[in-house]
Design a protein around this motif. Structure first.
Motif: not given
Length: 388
Positions: A268-277
């Protein structure tokens, strides 16, 4: 064959105690209405329960009523004291309560990964003892423990796992040896499901699956109002579920390529980083759900996360058809309705089986609530048992 008089009395007493637990203090007239018993029978059971020290007069009903018929009877809350522990990989939380479940004291202690096994056990035990002392409790009757890992359905013991700190397993044994109390241990996700069933998002349901979304991923299955553990205690190990999109398959010793790779906190954290969060998984999901991410990043992130979660939910629906999946754990709580509605929409496109998706109402507190319910039920089963 009709029940003997003593058996009938025992059944009536248990019914009255259950009503007092669920409804709170009641008058004799209210007990008569709720139980369907005659006035003399209610008078007899009230006297028996008072003599046994299980109930007492706690007030009167209404300002206009006085006398025996207005007396409110309640369970003697300090007849026994309980404790619940939520054991995590990096710490432990404790709550001490009375027999009706009212919290008397609570505390949390982080335990770092560099802490040795015995020091970690001692710190956790000391936390329980100090919290009980703060609550003014000298003796605990029952202690419920929620821990990650499998619980052996035959022995009731926490199974060894190389993925978990060694102090987890030692803590249960240490408490059993050092406390004159009943010590119960259950998988954390199962306890969270029981809490949601009794107190939270699933209290109007008999069938549902709790999908725990936290540092790890788990599921708990409730069918017909009862928790289903499976033949080996492993029902709900959904992190090992083989799913598309992980680039591989899980193994008997690791779930890194299973559903865990789509729904665990790291994913979930990696997915957030991909979206600039930026931020940890829980923080990122909460910010996105609250609309705090600029440029539509939050919506895009939640849409992508919902797609990943729907893959696991679709497998659950196909096998169990529970009718409802509750998104639990810290991440499920952080996502709230914003995430749940997205998962439900994505799931509807994947499965012909109509499945509602609800957010947890208890979040990270669900494990402690469930552990406290387990401790309370154990204490009441003993204290409310009919005298031989």
């Amino acid at each position: 064959m009709p029940a003997s008089p003593s058996t009938a009395r025992a059944i009536n007493d248990r019914l009255a105690l259950r009503l007092l637990q669920q409804e709170g203090p009641l008058t004799a007239g209210q007990l008569k209405t709720l139980t369907g018993l005659s006035r003399p029978s209610v008078a007899d059971l009230v006297e028996r329960l008072q003599v046994s020290g299980l109930i007492r007069v706690v007030g009167e009903a209404g300002e206009q009523r006085r006398g025996p018929n207005a007396r409110l009877y309640g369970i003697v809350a300090d007849r026994a004291h309980l404790a619940a522990l939520d054991v995590r990989t990096q710490g432990v939380s404790v709550v001490v309560a009375d027999l009706v479940g009212a919290t008397l004291a609570e505390a949390t202690l982080p335990i770092g990964s560099d802490t040795g096994t015995e020091p970690a056990v001692e710190r956790a035990v000391a936390l329980l003892e100090s919290t009980a002392h703060e609550a003014g409790v000298r003796r605990l009757h029952s202690v419920g423990i929620g821990a990650p890992g499998l619980i052996d359905p035959v022995t009731g013991e926490l199974r060894n796992s190389t993925k978990l700190p060694a102090w987890h397993r030692r803590l249960v044994a240490a408490l059993q040896q050092r406390l004159p109390a009943t010590v119960l241990v259950e998988n954390e996700t199962n306890l969270a499901a029981v809490a949601e069933l009794r107190l939270g998002a699933a209290r109007d349901l008999d069938d549902f699956v709790l999908l725990w979304l936290g540092q790890g991923v788990g599921a708990a299955v409730v069918l017909g109002g009862a928790l289903r553990r499976g033949a080996s205690g492993g029902a709900g190990e959904i992190g090992f579920l083989p799913v598309p999109g992980t680039g591989g398959l899980p193994s008997a010793t690791g779930c890194d390529a299973g559903f865990h790779a789509l729904a665990g906190a790291a994913a979930v954290r990696d997915l957030a980083v991909l979206h600039g969060i930026d931020g940890e998984a829980e923080e990122a999901v909460r910010a996105a759900a609250a609309g705090e991410c600029p440029g539509g990043r939050g919506d895009a992130f939640l849409d992508a996360l919902a797609g990943q979660l729907a893959v696991g939910a679709a497998a659950v629906a196909a096998v169990l058809d529970p009718g409802c999946v509750v998104l639990g754990g810290e991440i499920g709580y952080a996502g709230g309705t914003a995430l749940a509605t997205r998962v439900e929409a994505r799931l509807a496109a994947l499965s012909p089986l109509r499945t509602a998706i609800r957010p947890t109402e208890l979040g990270g507190e669900a494990v402690l609530r469930g552990a406290l319910l387990a401790a309370r039920e154990a204490a009441q089963a003993e204290l409310f048992a009919p005298a031989s």
